[in-house]
Write a protein that holds these residues in place. Structure first.
Motif, PDB file in Angstrom:
ATOM      1  N   LEU A 121       0.068  -4.693  -6.311  1.00 16.84           N
ATOM      2  CA  LEU A 121      -0.882  -6.438  -6.482  1.00 16.84           C
ATOM      3  C   LEU A 121      -2.046  -6.938  -5.621  1.00 16.84           C
ATOM      4  O   LEU A 121      -2.828  -6.969  -5.288  1.00 16.84           O
ATOM      5  CB  LEU A 121       0.183  -7.399  -8.377  1.00 16.84           C
ATOM      6  N   ARG A 170      -4.307  -1.223 -17.408  1.00 22.21           N
ATOM      7  CA  ARG A 170      -5.350  -1.854 -18.354  1.00 22.21           C
ATOM      8  C   ARG A 170      -5.644  -1.259 -19.762  1.00 22.21           C
ATOM      9  O   ARG A 170      -5.908  -1.793 -20.925  1.00 22.21           O
ATOM     10  CB  ARG A 170      -6.388  -1.873 -17.231  1.00 22.21           C
ATOM     11  N   GLN A 224      -2.898   0.594 -12.017  1.00 24.57           N
ATOM     12  CA  GLN A 224      -2.697  -0.800 -12.896  1.00 24.57           C
ATOM     13  C   GLN A 224      -4.616   0.241 -13.743  1.00 24.57           C
ATOM     14  O   GLN A 224      -4.071  -1.144 -15.249  1.00 24.57           O
ATOM     15  CB  GLN A 224      -3.295  -1.125 -12.029  1.00 24.57           C
ATOM     16  N   THR A 245       5.596 -10.726 -11.050  1.00 32.01           N
ATOM     17  CA  THR A 245       4.847 -11.156 -12.912  1.00 32.01           C
ATOM     18  C   THR A 245       3.739 -12.460 -11.958  1.00 32.01           C
ATOM     19  O   THR A 245       3.125 -13.056 -12.807  1.00 32.01           O
ATOM     20  CB  THR A 245       5.921 -11.462 -13.208  1.00 32.01           C
ATOM     21  N   ASN A 259      -5.224 -13.649 -12.958  1.00 37.35           N
ATOM     22  CA  ASN A 259      -5.355 -13.239 -14.043  1.00 37.35           C
ATOM     23  C   ASN A 259      -5.766 -15.151 -14.529  1.00 37.35           C
ATOM     24  O   ASN A 259      -7.024 -15.190 -15.161  1.00 37.35           O
ATOM     25  CB  ASN A 259      -4.252 -13.141 -15.298  1.00 37.35           C
ATOM     26  N   ILE A 312       2.717 -11.974 -17.083  1.00 35.57           N
ATOM     27  CA  ILE A 312       1.731 -11.994 -16.715  1.00 35.57           C
ATOM     28  C   ILE A 312       0.487 -13.477 -17.228  1.00 35.57           C
ATOM     29  O   ILE A 312      -0.715 -13.195 -16.687  1.00 35.57           O
ATOM     30  CB  ILE A 312       1.063 -11.115 -16.679  1.00 35.57           C
ATOM     31  N   LEU A 350      -5.034  -8.031 -14.217  1.00 36.71           N
ATOM     32  CA  LEU A 350      -3.888  -7.404 -13.651  1.00 36.71           C
ATOM     33  C   LEU A 350      -2.525  -7.668 -13.917  1.00 36.71           C
ATOM     34  O   LEU A 350      -2.510  -8.419 -14.988  1.00 36.71           O
ATOM     35  CB  LEU A 350      -3.362  -7.298 -12.060  1.00 36.71           C
ATOM     36  N   PHE A 351      -2.182  -6.461 -14.135  1.00 37.64           N
ATOM     37  CA  PHE A 351      -0.202  -6.213 -15.142  1.00 37.64           C
ATOM     38  C   PHE A 351       0.868  -5.497 -14.279  1.00 37.64           C
ATOM     39  O   PHE A 351       0.509  -4.970 -13.028  1.00 37.64           O
ATOM     40  CB  PHE A 351      -0.479  -5.248 -16.387  1.00 37.64           C
ATOM     41  N   THR A 352       1.879  -5.747 -14.332  1.00 39.12           N
ATOM     42  CA  THR A 352       2.915  -4.994 -14.174  1.00 39.12           C
ATOM     43  C   THR A 352       3.267  -4.025 -15.202  1.00 39.12           C
ATOM     44  O   THR A 352       3.274  -4.525 -17.012  1.00 39.12           O
ATOM     45  CB  THR A 352       4.418  -6.112 -13.687  1.00 39.12           C
ATOM     46  N   ALA A 383       0.980 -11.759 -10.801  1.00 39.79           N
ATOM     47  CA  ALA A 383      -0.511 -10.862 -11.518  1.00 39.79           C
ATOM     48  C   ALA A 383      -0.432 -12.528 -12.367  1.00 39.79           C
ATOM     49  O   ALA A 383      -1.680 -12.641 -12.403  1.00 39.79           O
ATOM     50  CB  ALA A 383       0.369  -9.836 -12.582  1.00 39.79           C
ATOM     51  N   ASP A 434       6.046  -3.668  -6.687  1.00 33.58           N
ATOM     52  CA  ASP A 434       4.653  -4.088  -7.344  1.00 33.58           C
ATOM     53  C   ASP A 434       4.041  -5.367  -7.095  1.00 33.58           C
ATOM     54  O   ASP A 434       3.036  -5.690  -7.311  1.00 33.58           O
ATOM     55  CB  ASP A 434       5.524  -4.590  -8.653  1.00 33.58           C
TER      56      ASP A 434
END
Length: 393
Positions: free
Chosen positions: A7, A56, A52, A132, A139, A109, A72-74, A135, A3
């Motif tokens: 990212l 989203r 990703q 995390t 963000n 996040i 951006l996310f996990t 991210a 992950d």
């Protein structure tokens, strides 16, 4: 590619450009898009960008299209993050308490940190997971809030929060086997979070599962259950709000509309009236059905079930009212005949205190026709009962 690597590669110029290119990829065309892009881009980067894009798309429900399209996310981050409307409400409440800085522990996040910063609050956002934390930092940058949000990768139990007005803790409530129901099995445990809250200089908020037993809540906290659009999202244990120890409240979003507890005894059981009131889930979780019953002048259908019945229609934001037209003992054949007679083709099935599943009932009664109805499968004074009606006008 793990992950964190995914990212980081998406934060490169090539990664950002590829993210923009795959932004609106239809899941049905993902394989074809991936095949085409791998001719000109590294396979790992293509997989990261498409993954990703999927995250989203899932995040739109919580963050809205504009923010989700920039963040951006996990996978865990999408699943466990707070809905933006709920985070904004909580941030507003902290701001109203005069809080100017918050230590956001287990920040994920960054959903709560974003809401706090948008409320003008300075935030230290802490998470021990490298991906995390990355991210959350990305963000904050993407949404122009890096001036108010400092992200730190660390174990929250080792962070000094003394320089901050308030503490917000969102312990992890999922493990390798799914959801965790024991508050002491949270990470960190609820007992640690409570002690961290008690040391806050001004206020504190602890996010917990909405199903937390009332007996597990600390006596000096105010407990609040929050629903959004009728869905219960979370419970929060508040410290430093000025509320009396052990106070409870239910808050409904949008609004907000807040129903405080007043210590009423359980409502009496009575015969069904013309109207049935279905309290909001946050009201039920907060054990405030009695407050709703008092508002509408009603009682309970059954001592163990949170349906309120009354003879009059009285408006309340804390429950949905239905006008009841028919009442019968539980009998599928009789219900089918009644629905056919009424020409009901759109059937909403609600259950409380019944073992029958809504879809199973629909299959058996086979509703057909131009009209709509709602059937409540429940108990009336202990007896399995069907109540048929429609939303009250």
């Amino acid at each position: 590619m793990n992950d964190l690597d995914s990212l980081l590669t998406l934060l490169t110029p090539e990664g950002r450009a590829l993210l923009d290119e795959v932004r609106d990829t239809d899941p049905a065309r993902e394989l074809a898009v991936a095949t085409r892009l791998r001719r000109t881009h590294p396979a790992g980067l293509v997989s990261a960008a498409l993954g990703q894009a999927r995250l989203r798309q899932r995040a739109v429900a919580k963050f809205g299209a504009e923010d989700a399209g920039r963040m951006l996310f996990t996978p865990n981050g999408v699943e466990q993050s707070t809905r933006a409307s709920v985070a904004a409400y909580r941030a507003g409440r902290l701001a109203a308490l005069g809080v100017g800085s918050v230590a956001d522990l287990c920040c994920g996040i960054g959903g709560d940190a974003i809401a706090l910063a948008r409320a003008g609050i300075r935030v230290l956002a802490v998470d021990r997971d490298p991906a995390t934390a990355a991210a959350a930092r990305a963000n904050a940058d993407a949404l122009g809030l890096s001036g108010l949000i400092e992200v730190r990768e660390a174990d929250v139990t080792e962070v000094d929060t003394g320089a901050y007005d308030a503490v917000f803790v969102d312990p992890a409530r999922r493990g390798g086997r799914g959801r965790i129901f024991d508050p002491e099995a949270y990470s960190p445990p609820l007992s640690w979070a409570v002690e961290a809250a008690r040391t806050a200089s001004r206020a504190a908020a602890l996010k917990v599962a909405p199903g937390i037993p009332h007996e597990a809540m600390p006596e000096d906290a105010e407990a609040e259950w929050i629903s959004d659009g009728g869905d219960v999202k979370e419970a929060v244990l508040w410290f430093g709000t000025g509320a009396s120890a052990g106070a409870v409240r239910a808050t409904l979003l949008p609004g907000p509309r807040t129903l405080p507890g007043s210590g009423l005894p359980d409502p009496a059981v009575r015969t069904p009236g013309r109207y049935l009131y279905e309290p909001d889930g946050a009201v039920i979780r907060a054990h405030l059905v009695a407050e709703v019953a008092e508002q509408v002048g009603g009682g309970l259908l059954d001592a163990t079930i949170a349906y309120v019945t009354a003879d009059e229609l009285r408006p309340t934001p804390y429950a949905t009212a239905y006008e009841i037209t028919d009442r019968m003992p539980f009998n599928v054949k009789k219900l089918k005949a009644l629905l056919r007679e009424r020409g009901v083709g759109t059937l909403t099935v609600k259950k409380r205190g019944s073992a029958v599943e809504p879809e199973e009932l629909r299959r058996k009664v086979k509703p057909q026709g131009p009209n709509a109805a709602t059937v409540f499968m429940t108990r009336v004074a202990g007896a399995p009962t069907m109540l048929i009606g429609h939303p009250a006008r």
